[in-house]
Scaffold this active site. Structure first.
Site, PDB file in Angstrom:
ATOM      1  N   ASN A   8       0.668  -1.421  -0.092  1.00 21.53           N
ATOM      2  CA  ASN A   8       0.174   0.312  -0.245  1.00 21.53           C
ATOM      3  C   ASN A   8       0.737   1.136   0.018  1.00 21.53           C
ATOM      4  O   ASN A   8       1.798   1.863   0.533  1.00 21.53           O
ATOM      5  CB  ASN A   8      -0.913   0.322   1.488  1.00 21.53           C
ATOM      6  CG  ASN A   8      -2.180   1.197   1.756  1.00 21.53           C
ATOM      7  OD1 ASN A   8      -1.961   2.430   0.086  1.00 21.53           O
ATOM      8  ND2 ASN A   8      -1.994   1.265   2.175  1.00 21.53           N
ATOM      9  N   LYS A  10       0.563   4.038  -0.569  1.00 19.47           N
ATOM     10  CA  LYS A  10      -0.609   5.147   0.366  1.00 19.47           C
ATOM     11  C   LYS A  10      -0.313   6.336  -0.961  1.00 19.47           C
ATOM     12  O   LYS A  10      -0.273   6.213  -2.175  1.00 19.47           O
ATOM     13  CB  LYS A  10      -0.315   5.802   1.192  1.00 19.47           C
ATOM     14  CG  LYS A  10      -0.502   4.569   2.362  1.00 19.47           C
ATOM     15  CD  LYS A  10      -0.426   4.519   3.642  1.00 19.47           C
ATOM     16  CE  LYS A  10      -0.367   3.393   4.611  1.00 19.47           C
ATOM     17  NZ  LYS A  10      -0.342   3.662   6.027  1.00 19.47           N
ATOM     18  N   HIS A  90      -9.865   1.441   4.820  1.00 21.01           N
ATOM     19  CA  HIS A  90      -8.817   1.673   5.212  1.00 21.01           C
ATOM     20  C   HIS A  90      -8.831   3.268   6.012  1.00 21.01           C
ATOM     21  O   HIS A  90      -9.147   3.871   5.803  1.00 21.01           O
ATOM     22  CB  HIS A  90      -7.676   2.516   4.244  1.00 21.01           C
ATOM     23  CG  HIS A  90      -6.039   2.635   5.085  1.00 21.01           C
ATOM     24  ND1 HIS A  90      -6.007   3.459   5.526  1.00 21.01           N
ATOM     25  CD2 HIS A  90      -5.478   1.529   4.633  1.00 21.01           C
ATOM     26  CE1 HIS A  90      -4.687   2.891   6.340  1.00 21.01           C
ATOM     27  NE2 HIS A  90      -4.118   1.771   5.589  1.00 21.01           N
ATOM     28  N   GLU A 160      -6.210  -4.135  10.448  1.00 19.73           N
ATOM     29  CA  GLU A 160      -5.100  -3.211  10.150  1.00 19.73           C
ATOM     30  C   GLU A 160      -5.669  -2.776  11.697  1.00 19.73           C
ATOM     31  O   GLU A 160      -6.459  -1.606  11.780  1.00 19.73           O
ATOM     32  CB  GLU A 160      -5.180  -2.847   9.283  1.00 19.73           C
ATOM     33  CG  GLU A 160      -4.836  -3.092   8.149  1.00 19.73           C
ATOM     34  CD  GLU A 160      -3.876  -1.954   7.410  1.00 19.73           C
ATOM     35  OE1 GLU A 160      -2.936  -2.059   6.504  1.00 19.73           O
ATOM     36  OE2 GLU A 160      -4.159  -0.840   6.607  1.00 19.73           O
ATOM     37  N   GLY A 166       1.692   2.546  11.205  1.00 21.49           N
ATOM     38  CA  GLY A 166       2.407   3.542  11.408  1.00 21.49           C
ATOM     39  C   GLY A 166       3.558   3.821  12.957  1.00 21.49           C
ATOM     40  O   GLY A 166       3.923   5.161  13.372  1.00 21.49           O
ATOM     41  N   SER A 206       2.660  -1.382  11.007  1.00 15.16           N
ATOM     42  CA  SER A 206       4.003  -1.997  11.146  1.00 15.16           C
ATOM     43  C   SER A 206       5.206  -3.263  10.825  1.00 15.16           C
ATOM     44  O   SER A 206       5.327  -4.034  11.820  1.00 15.16           O
ATOM     45  CB  SER A 206       4.075  -1.653  12.725  1.00 15.16           C
ATOM     46  OG  SER A 206       3.850   0.095  12.733  1.00 15.16           O
ATOM     47  N   GLY A 227       2.536  -0.206   4.709  1.00 11.44           N
ATOM     48  CA  GLY A 227       2.590   0.050   4.148  1.00 11.44           C
ATOM     49  C   GLY A 227       4.172   1.158   3.820  1.00 11.44           C
ATOM     50  O   GLY A 227       3.996   1.122   2.938  1.00 11.44           O
TER      51      GLY A 227
HETATM   52  P1  PGA Z   1       2.505   0.503   7.926  1.00 10.46           P
HETATM   53  O1  PGA Z   1       1.067   1.218   7.058  1.00 10.46           O
HETATM   54  O2  PGA Z   1       2.763  -0.660   7.217  1.00 10.46           O
HETATM   55  O3  PGA Z   1       3.452   1.576   7.475  1.00 10.46           O
HETATM   56  O4  PGA Z   1       2.222   0.549   9.474  1.00 10.46           O
HETATM   57  C1  PGA Z   1      -0.207  -0.267   7.297  1.00 10.46           C
HETATM   58  C2  PGA Z   1      -1.158  -0.066   6.778  1.00 10.46           C
HETATM   59  O5  PGA Z   1      -1.793   1.463   6.588  1.00 10.46           O
HETATM   60  O6  PGA Z   1      -1.577  -0.528   5.419  1.00 10.46           O
END
Ligand code: PGA
Length: 247
Positions: A8, A10, A90, A160, A166, A206, A227
């Site tokens: 993802n 983003k 999401h 999630e 994050g 994460s 992410g």
């Molecule tokens: P992250 O995000 O891996 O940076 O924690 C995951 C997501 O929001 O799909």
């Protein structure tokens, strides 16, 4: 069944040339990992920029098929671009106002054109009396209103937890295992046990190359939604390699 690992991206990267470089590098280096379905979810503007080879996902969609909806992208447009998956609900979109009803409309529209929805669910935080379980249950129930049993195998649930997105640490493998069982139980109560076990459950929040393998293996999920670590082709490839190594 193949494991599914979704990148993802983003709202990244800034340029199509960086997007192409990252795509090509991931494609080249993950080809040999055949036990994993590698999926790239770039911003809309890059969906048609790549040479093919990896499965594509959109990060959102609008539920109307066509018409006067300035700024929106339809399921038909995604289908014509040969997009295979679409993330819906999401937490970052829910934060911007996407409701459970919107999520359901999008899921229905996607199924009607044969695109697999990746429905994101997750609680903001965990309380000691298990309130978070009913949040997850309601998000799943609401997303699946009017979805028939026969269409359930075309749906993916991505768990999630917002408190793990994050951040530095992911969820623990034991809590993830409990949650993956709970999600199957919710689906089993809504449909049937057999149907529930056809639905892939992914984890996101994460994930990096150091925890990917144990999260999938011990958390007993069918894949991951990544992410930050998906923006670095080397890291992302390492994650695919780790997941591919699961017996
Ligand atoms: P992250 O995000 O891996 O940076 O924690 C995951 C997501 O929001 O799909």
């Amino acid at each position: 069944m193949k494991k599914i690992v979704v990148a993802n991206w983003k709202m990244n990267p800034d340029t199509v040339s960086v997007a192409k470089n990252n795509y090509n590098s991931i494609k080249r280096n993950t080809k040999k990992y055949r036990k994993v379905e590698t999926v790239i979810a770039p911003p809309f503007v890059f969906l048609n920029s790549f040479s093919g080879g990896l499965k594509m996902a959109a990060q959102d969609v609008f539920w109307q098929k066509s018409g006067s909806f300035t700024g929106e992208v339809s399921v038909n447009q995604l289908a014509h671009l040969k997009v295979s998956y679409c993330i819906v609900g999401h937490s970052e979109r829910r934060e911007l106002g996407e409701s459970d009803i919107d999520v359901n409309m999008k899921v229905r529209a996607l199924i009607s054109v044969g695109i697999t929805p990746i429905i994101c669910v997750g609680e903001k935080d965990r309380d000691s009396n298990g309130e978070y379980l009913s949040i997850i249950k309601n998000q799943i129930k609401d997303a699946l209103v009017s979805i028939k049993q026969k269409d359930l195998s075309k749906i993916i649930i991505a768990y999630e937890p917002i408190w793990a997105i994050g951040k530095k640490d992911s969820i623990g493998t034991r809590s993830l295992h409990e949650m993956s069982i709970y999600i199957k139980k919710v689906l089993s109560d809504l449909y049937s046990k057999r149907t529930a076990f056809k639905v892939s459950v992914l984890y996101g929040g994460s994930v990096d190359e150091s925890n990917a393998r144990e999260l999938v293996k011990e958390g007993e999920v069918q894949g991951l939604l990544i992410g930050r670590a998906s923006l670095e082709p080397k890291k992302f490839t390492e994650i695919i390699k780790e997941v591919n190594s699961i017996k």
